[in-house]
Design an enzyme around this catalytic site. Sequence first.
Site, PDB file in Angstrom:
ATOM      1  N   TYR A  11       0.827  -1.220   0.000  1.00 28.26           N
ATOM      2  CA  TYR A  11       0.000   0.000   0.000  1.00 28.26           C
ATOM      3  C   TYR A  11       0.862   1.271   0.000  1.00 28.26           C
ATOM      4  CZ  TYR A  11      -3.156   3.538   2.047  1.00 28.26           C
ATOM      5  OH  TYR A  11      -3.854   4.679   2.332  1.00 28.26           O
ATOM      6  N   ASN A  32       8.157  -9.613  -2.127  1.00 25.91           N
ATOM      7  CA  ASN A  32       7.924 -11.069  -2.169  1.00 25.91           C
ATOM      8  C   ASN A  32       6.487 -11.396  -2.586  1.00 25.91           C
ATOM      9  OD1 ASN A  32       6.378 -10.651   0.123  1.00 25.91           O
ATOM     10  ND2 ASN A  32       7.794 -11.677   1.532  1.00 25.91           N
ATOM     11  N   GLN A  34       3.822 -11.463  -1.073  1.00 26.31           N
ATOM     12  CA  GLN A  34       2.924 -12.162  -0.142  1.00 26.31           C
ATOM     13  C   GLN A  34       1.721 -11.292   0.161  1.00 26.31           C
ATOM     14  OE1 GLN A  34       5.066 -13.573   3.301  1.00 26.31           O
ATOM     15  NE2 GLN A  34       6.163 -15.086   2.064  1.00 26.31           N
ATOM     16  N   GLY A  36       1.794  -7.821  -1.305  1.00 26.11           N
ATOM     17  CA  GLY A  36       1.802  -6.820  -2.374  1.00 26.11           C
ATOM     18  C   GLY A  36       1.048  -7.300  -3.609  1.00 26.11           C
ATOM     19  N   ALA A  74       9.205  -3.337   3.429  1.00 24.61           N
ATOM     20  CA  ALA A  74       8.878  -4.770   3.433  1.00 24.61           C
ATOM     21  C   ALA A  74       8.742  -5.276   4.865  1.00 24.61           C
ATOM     22  CB  ALA A  74       9.965  -5.540   2.698  1.00 24.61           C
ATOM     23  N   SER A  77       2.541  -6.221   9.050  1.00 24.09           N
ATOM     24  CA  SER A  77       2.121  -5.015   9.780  1.00 24.09           C
ATOM     25  C   SER A  77       0.746  -5.121  10.448  1.00 24.09           C
ATOM     26  CB  SER A  77       2.137  -3.818   8.834  1.00 24.09           C
ATOM     27  OG  SER A  77       1.214  -4.034   7.795  1.00 24.09           O
ATOM     28  N   THR A 117       6.766   3.265  12.789  1.00 27.50           N
ATOM     29  CA  THR A 117       5.345   3.364  13.146  1.00 27.50           C
ATOM     30  C   THR A 117       5.118   4.062  14.483  1.00 27.50           C
ATOM     31  OG1 THR A 117       3.427   2.013  13.776  1.00 27.50           O
ATOM     32  CG2 THR A 117       5.544   1.034  14.117  1.00 27.50           C
ATOM     33  N   TYR A 141       4.497  -6.070  16.852  1.00 25.21           N
ATOM     34  CA  TYR A 141       4.714  -5.288  15.620  1.00 25.21           C
ATOM     35  C   TYR A 141       5.521  -4.025  15.933  1.00 25.21           C
ATOM     36  CZ  TYR A 141       3.762  -1.980  11.906  1.00 25.21           C
ATOM     37  OH  TYR A 141       3.908  -1.026  10.934  1.00 25.21           O
ATOM     38  N   ASP A 285      -5.630  -1.261  21.666  1.00 26.91           N
ATOM     39  CA  ASP A 285      -5.882   0.045  21.031  1.00 26.91           C
ATOM     40  C   ASP A 285      -5.713   1.183  22.047  1.00 26.91           C
ATOM     41  OD1 ASP A 285      -6.429  -0.509  18.389  1.00 26.91           O
ATOM     42  OD2 ASP A 285      -8.599  -0.683  18.681  1.00 26.91           O
TER      43      ASP A 285
HETATM   44  N1  UFG Z   1     -11.644   0.398  14.172  1.00 26.36           N
HETATM   45  C1  UFG Z   1     -12.981   0.115  14.400  1.00 26.36           C
HETATM   46  N2  UFG Z   1     -13.561  -0.814  13.605  1.00 26.36           N
HETATM   47  C2  UFG Z   1     -12.901  -1.467  12.604  1.00 26.36           C
HETATM   48  C3  UFG Z   1     -11.545  -1.160  12.379  1.00 26.36           C
HETATM   49  C4  UFG Z   1     -10.934  -0.209  13.184  1.00 26.36           C
HETATM   50  O1  UFG Z   1     -13.610   0.665  15.299  1.00 26.36           O
HETATM   51  O2  UFG Z   1     -13.509  -2.332  11.926  1.00 26.36           O
HETATM   52  C5  UFG Z   1     -10.995   1.437  15.007  1.00 26.36           C
HETATM   53  C6  UFG Z   1      -9.808   0.893  15.770  1.00 26.36           C
HETATM   54  O3  UFG Z   1     -10.225   0.314  16.982  1.00 26.36           O
HETATM   55  C7  UFG Z   1      -8.968   2.151  15.926  1.00 26.36           C
HETATM   56  C8  UFG Z   1      -9.290   2.971  14.684  1.00 26.36           C
HETATM   57  O4  UFG Z   1     -10.492   2.432  14.163  1.00 26.36           O
HETATM   58  O5  UFG Z   1      -9.401   2.852  17.042  1.00 26.36           O
HETATM   59  C9  UFG Z   1      -8.216   2.874  13.623  1.00 26.36           C
HETATM   60  O6  UFG Z   1      -7.940   1.490  13.402  1.00 26.36           O
HETATM   61  P1  UFG Z   1      -7.002   0.956  12.232  1.00 26.36           P
HETATM   62  O7  UFG Z   1      -6.977  -0.538  12.340  1.00 26.36           O
HETATM   63  O8  UFG Z   1      -7.425   1.564  10.945  1.00 26.36           O
HETATM   64  O9  UFG Z   1      -5.590   1.574  12.588  1.00 26.36           O
HETATM   65  P2  UFG Z   1      -4.735   1.438  13.943  1.00 26.36           P
HETATM   66  O10 UFG Z   1      -4.807   2.761  14.620  1.00 26.36           O
HETATM   67  O11 UFG Z   1      -5.089   0.253  14.742  1.00 26.36           O
HETATM   68  O12 UFG Z   1      -3.330   1.062  13.330  1.00 26.36           O
HETATM   69  C10 UFG Z   1      -2.459   1.991  12.786  1.00 26.36           C
HETATM   70  C11 UFG Z   1      -1.600   1.315  11.735  1.00 26.36           C
HETATM   71  C12 UFG Z   1      -0.739   0.253  12.360  1.00 26.36           C
HETATM   72  C13 UFG Z   1       0.043   0.850  13.496  1.00 26.36           C
HETATM   73  C14 UFG Z   1      -0.884   1.513  14.474  1.00 26.36           C
HETATM   74  C15 UFG Z   1      -0.116   2.222  15.543  1.00 26.36           C
HETATM   75  O13 UFG Z   1      -2.409   0.730  10.754  1.00 26.36           O
HETATM   76  O14 UFG Z   1       0.150  -0.253  11.394  1.00 26.36           O
HETATM   77  O15 UFG Z   1      -1.668   2.494  13.813  1.00 26.36           O
HETATM   78  O16 UFG Z   1      -0.825   2.189  16.718  1.00 26.36           O
HETATM   79  F1  UFG Z   1       0.719  -0.110  14.136  1.00 26.36           F
END
Ligand code: UFG
Length: 329
Positions: A11, A32, A34, A36, A74, A77, A117, A141, A285
């Site tokens: 992405y 790789n 996997q 991508g 790479a 995540s 990150t 991670y 979270d």
């Molecule tokens: N969320 C929902 N419902 C969903 C998906 C996500 O409520 O179906 C919420 C999550 O709980 C979070 C927010 O939306 O509060 C954002 O969630 P994401 O999964 O989109 O992103 P994250 O904040 O969990 O993750 C991002 C990056 C990770 C990184 C992280 C750092 O994608 O790679 O921030 O904390 F590790």
Amino acid sequence: MSVLVCGGAGYIGSHMVAELLENNEDVVVLDNFQKGHRDAVIGNVKVYEGDLRDRKILDKVLSENNIDAVIDFAADSLVGESVSEPLKYFNNNVGGTISLLQALKDYNVKNIVFSSTAATYGEPENIPILEGDKTFPTNPYGETKLTVEKILKWCDNAYGIKYTALRYFNAAGAHISGKIGEDHRPESHLIPIILQVALGKREKIMIFGNDYNTPDGTCVRDYIHVSDLASAHLLALNKLRQGGESKIYNLGNGKGFSVKEVIDVTKKITGIDIKAEIAPRRAGDPAVLIASSEKAIKELHWKPKYDSLETIIETAWNYHKNHINGYDK
Ligand code: UFG
């Protein structure tokens, strides 16, 4: 000279390739495949299929091209998966980068921009988060990325490999052309999931927790456009090429939006009512993650272009509505 983009079919990597081509750089991709997608690499790019842990492919890429810098995306995540499969994450994310660094040392490549990150911070002690704040990852991670940052520091010390580690907050949106965008399998990120509901591919979005200590009870995140991330990488790379020192920068917009706010903005942009349901909290979270990116703005002269949540979601919607099945034909 060429720039090697490891994970260039992913992405953020694919948007990086687009940014480099738009700036007339020669680009070589190693992926790789996997996670991508072949169709995510658009334009005149030499693509190699292989894994960073495979020294033979690194020898081939580095001996066949005149690489002066590497941008490394790479990695695995998925935060949740990293908790259940830590060894997979340490093996790929740390093992892969060690193998890459060994090859860079052997081929005398001195510049690397590394994809780090916000997860390196864990539960933040201050908002907005500064680069010097405590790093205490709450999942493998984040730990793998922090470990690589430490390895990079010692490789600079010993071998003079200069690095920039960029700690992204929530990457979102899609290329302005609408040709490339976000397609994770499985999808776990908030904005693409909401858009899948808008497209009728999912019945509803589950809001993970509404009892956080935030204005509306849902988690607050700092969404940053993927092309703005890419532009920061290019600025960082050019700074290294000009003799810049190794540094770590946050990349975010410095503004937080709750899960409910993101759903509301998406409803407005798509004109579609999006069904949402409250679900239990997702493990690990943090309530609020907002970056201070002042250091990148000041030192890299970084200016995010797509810095409103509306624009971020509009570009994502533009990609998703025209690629209902992502990169599948
Ligand atoms: N969320 C929902 N419902 C969903 C998906 C996500 O409520 O179906 C919420 C999550 O709980 C979070 C927010 O939306 O509060 C954002 O969630 P994401 O999964 O989109 O992103 P994250 O904040 O969990 O993750 C991002 C990056 C990770 C990184 C992280 C750092 O994608 O790679 O921030 O904390 F590790």
